[in-house]
Design an enzyme around this catalytic site. Structure first.
Site, short mmCIF file in Angstrom:
data_model
loop_
_atom_site.label_atom_id
_atom_site.label_comp_id
_atom_site.label_asym_id
_atom_site.label_seq_id
_atom_site.Cartn_x
_atom_site.Cartn_y
_atom_site.Cartn_z
N HIS A 20 74.23 -21.83 -16.52
CA HIS A 20 74.44 -20.73 -17.35
C HIS A 20 73.32 -19.97 -17.73
O HIS A 20 72.31 -20.75 -18.92
CB HIS A 20 75.03 -21.27 -18.19
CG HIS A 20 75.86 -19.85 -19.74
ND1 HIS A 20 75.38 -20.56 -20.89
CD2 HIS A 20 76.09 -18.82 -18.74
CE1 HIS A 20 76.80 -18.99 -21.17
NE2 HIS A 20 76.07 -18.41 -20.58
N ASP A 28 63.60 -5.66 -3.69
CA ASP A 28 62.97 -5.20 -2.39
C ASP A 28 61.91 -5.26 -2.18
O ASP A 28 61.43 -6.34 -2.71
CB ASP A 28 62.80 -3.36 -2.84
CG ASP A 28 61.45 -2.26 -4.04
OD1 ASP A 28 61.30 -3.49 -3.85
OD2 ASP A 28 62.61 -2.21 -4.54
N HIS A 96 60.23 -0.30 -15.27
CA HIS A 96 59.69 -0.74 -14.57
C HIS A 96 58.84 -1.39 -14.79
O HIS A 96 58.90 -3.36 -13.98
CB HIS A 96 59.41 -0.41 -13.56
CG HIS A 96 59.47 -0.05 -12.16
ND1 HIS A 96 60.33 -1.53 -11.62
CD2 HIS A 96 58.23 -1.32 -11.35
CE1 HIS A 96 59.24 -2.04 -10.44
NE2 HIS A 96 58.24 -1.66 -10.20
N TYR A 118 62.38 0.81 -6.37
CA TYR A 118 63.00 0.40 -7.51
C TYR A 118 64.79 0.00 -7.06
O TYR A 118 65.36 -0.05 -8.00
CB TYR A 118 63.44 1.71 -8.66
CG TYR A 118 62.17 2.46 -9.03
CD1 TYR A 118 61.45 1.45 -9.80
CD2 TYR A 118 62.36 3.71 -7.97
CE1 TYR A 118 59.61 2.03 -9.72
CE2 TYR A 118 60.54 4.07 -8.86
CZ TYR A 118 59.56 3.60 -9.79
OH TYR A 118 58.61 4.02 -10.19
N ALA A 119 64.96 -0.65 -6.19
CA ALA A 119 66.32 -1.31 -5.62
C ALA A 119 66.17 -2.75 -6.02
O ALA A 119 65.79 -4.07 -5.41
CB ALA A 119 66.01 -1.19 -4.08
#
Length: 129
Positions: A20, A28, A96, A118-119
């Protein structure tokens, strides 16, 4: 041999060790990999496996209580943005550079073969009960 679910033994083992609140960065092929977290690199070639395929498989295995992505995904990668919005209605967005800083605290990094910008998403594990 296991016939269902995640077959990659490194990834299956790493997922079994999560608890948890632990962070999992799904990224990417171009995302800088932080030193520290365990890394399972699934990238085979550009686009294989895709961000969508890996995220879909991971979400079959994990309980996720929160997710954070780069705000730049909205303008630079509409497909990834739509995918993330579909999976995570409460998706947190940060610049980012901040996502890269946050990823250093992840327990696990799963690198995909995705070759579009940005994946990336940082998942926060929940509990199943």
């Amino acid at each position: 041999m296991k016939k269902a679910g995640i077959l990659n033994r490194h990834l299956a083992g790493a997922l079994a060790e999560l608890g948890h609140g632990d962070g999992v960065l799904v990224c990417d092929a171009g995302m800088p990999i932080p030193s520290g977290p365990r890394v399972v690199d699934l990238a085979f070639r550009a686009g294989v496996p895709s961000f969508a395929e890996v995220l879909d498989g991971l979400l079959d295995e994990l309980v996720v209580e929160g997710a954070t992505a780069a705000e730049e995904v909205r303008g630079a990668n509409a497909e990834a943005a739509a995918l993330l919005d579909g999976y995570f209605p409460g998706l947190g967005l940060v610049p980012h550079e901040r996502l890269k800083e946050l990823s250093a605290g992840a327990r696990l990094v799963v690198r995909t073969g995705e070759a579009r910008p940005y994946a990336n998403v940082l998942l926060r594990c929940g509990v199943f009960f």
